[in-house]
Design an enzyme around this catalytic site. Structure first.
Site, PDB file in Angstrom:
ATOM      1  N   LEU A  73       0.735  -1.597   0.133  1.00  0.00           N
ATOM      2  CA  LEU A  73       0.093   0.183  -0.075  1.00  0.00           C
ATOM      3  C   LEU A  73       0.609   1.149   0.025  1.00  0.00           C
ATOM      4  O   LEU A  73       1.313   1.728   1.080  1.00  0.00           O
ATOM      5  CB  LEU A  73      -0.846   0.037   1.423  1.00  0.00           C
ATOM      6  CG  LEU A  73      -1.758   1.331   1.510  1.00  0.00           C
ATOM      7  CD1 LEU A  73      -2.761   1.247   0.069  1.00  0.00           C
ATOM      8  CD2 LEU A  73      -2.326   1.075   2.933  1.00  0.00           C
ATOM      9  N   ALA A  74       0.956   1.868  -0.932  1.00  0.00           N
ATOM     10  CA  ALA A  74       1.908   2.723  -1.258  1.00  0.00           C
ATOM     11  C   ALA A  74       1.241   3.958  -0.970  1.00  0.00           C
ATOM     12  O   ALA A  74       0.489   4.360  -1.439  1.00  0.00           O
ATOM     13  CB  ALA A  74       2.432   3.211  -2.702  1.00  0.00           C
ATOM     14  N   HIS A  75       1.533   5.097  -0.179  1.00  0.00           N
ATOM     15  CA  HIS A  75       1.149   5.945   1.217  1.00  0.00           C
ATOM     16  C   HIS A  75       2.373   6.873   1.408  1.00  0.00           C
ATOM     17  O   HIS A  75       3.289   6.345   1.367  1.00  0.00           O
ATOM     18  CB  HIS A  75      -0.069   5.485   1.919  1.00  0.00           C
ATOM     19  CG  HIS A  75       0.806   5.407   2.687  1.00  0.00           C
ATOM     20  ND1 HIS A  75       0.938   4.340   2.767  1.00  0.00           N
ATOM     21  CD2 HIS A  75       0.614   5.488   4.378  1.00  0.00           C
ATOM     22  CE1 HIS A  75       1.466   3.422   3.976  1.00  0.00           C
ATOM     23  NE2 HIS A  75       1.189   4.885   4.555  1.00  0.00           N
ATOM     24  N   ALA A  76       1.986   8.224   1.673  1.00  0.00           N
ATOM     25  CA  ALA A  76       2.660   9.070   2.255  1.00  0.00           C
ATOM     26  C   ALA A  76       1.463  10.415   3.447  1.00  0.00           C
ATOM     27  O   ALA A  76       0.854  10.050   3.164  1.00  0.00           O
ATOM     28  CB  ALA A  76       3.970  10.224   1.363  1.00  0.00           C
TER      29      ALA A  76
END
Length: 159
Positions: A73-76
């Site tokens: 789950l790519a996030h920032a």
């Protein structure tokens, strides 16, 4: 975030079919995260700088985004580079190593851009409902097209 009826946003509200991709060819985790971010940019959820922030967070904190076997789950953090809460979803053509001790290699990558913490949590809950089934995960891995991925995710197919 709420849907047009005032009810909680559905996965279809957060994840338009235009942000879904099948058989994405990447060689590295950075390319996978960049491709995920490109879908967020293309659908108006984030700027390219947000994608850079996602990659920088993994360099800083390690592969914390690989949250289940074969799934990242790519996030920032929420920032001015998030334009609207939204998601992307990709099935990779080949598994990619992120460096996670237990959950590598990854074949499914979701991108998440959220405007605030509550939007972030709602989006995660929506995705968790879909991904909680091993059968669903298998169907996502076996899907051959974007429309098949959309059907498994329960979102309207592309037009």
């Amino acid at each position: 975030m709420t849907g047009s009826t005032g009810s909680p946003a559905s996965l279809g509200d957060l994840l338009p079919s235009e942000a879904v991709a099948a058989h994405v060819e990447v060689e590295t985790w950075e390319e996978a995260v960049r491709a995920s971010g490109d879908l967020l940019v293309a659908t108006g959820s984030a700027t390219p700088e947000y994608t850079d922030q996602m990659i920088a967070a993994i360099h800083r904190y390690g592969p914390y985004i690989v949250i289940a076997p074969g799934f990242a789950l790519a996030h920032a953090q929420a920032s001015d580079d998030v334009l609207n809460t939204g998601m992307s979803f990709m099935q990779l053509a080949h598994p990619v190593r992120f460096g996670h001790e237990k959950n590598d290699p990854v074949r499914l990558v979701a991108g998440l851009a959220s405007t605030d913490h509550s939007a972030h949590m709602e989006a995660l809950q929506q995705l968790a409902l879909v991904l909680s089934s091993p059968e669903t995960m298998e169907q996502l891995l076996d899907a051959g097209t974007v429309d098949e991925l959309c059907a498994v995710l329960g979102i309207p197919p592309s037009k």
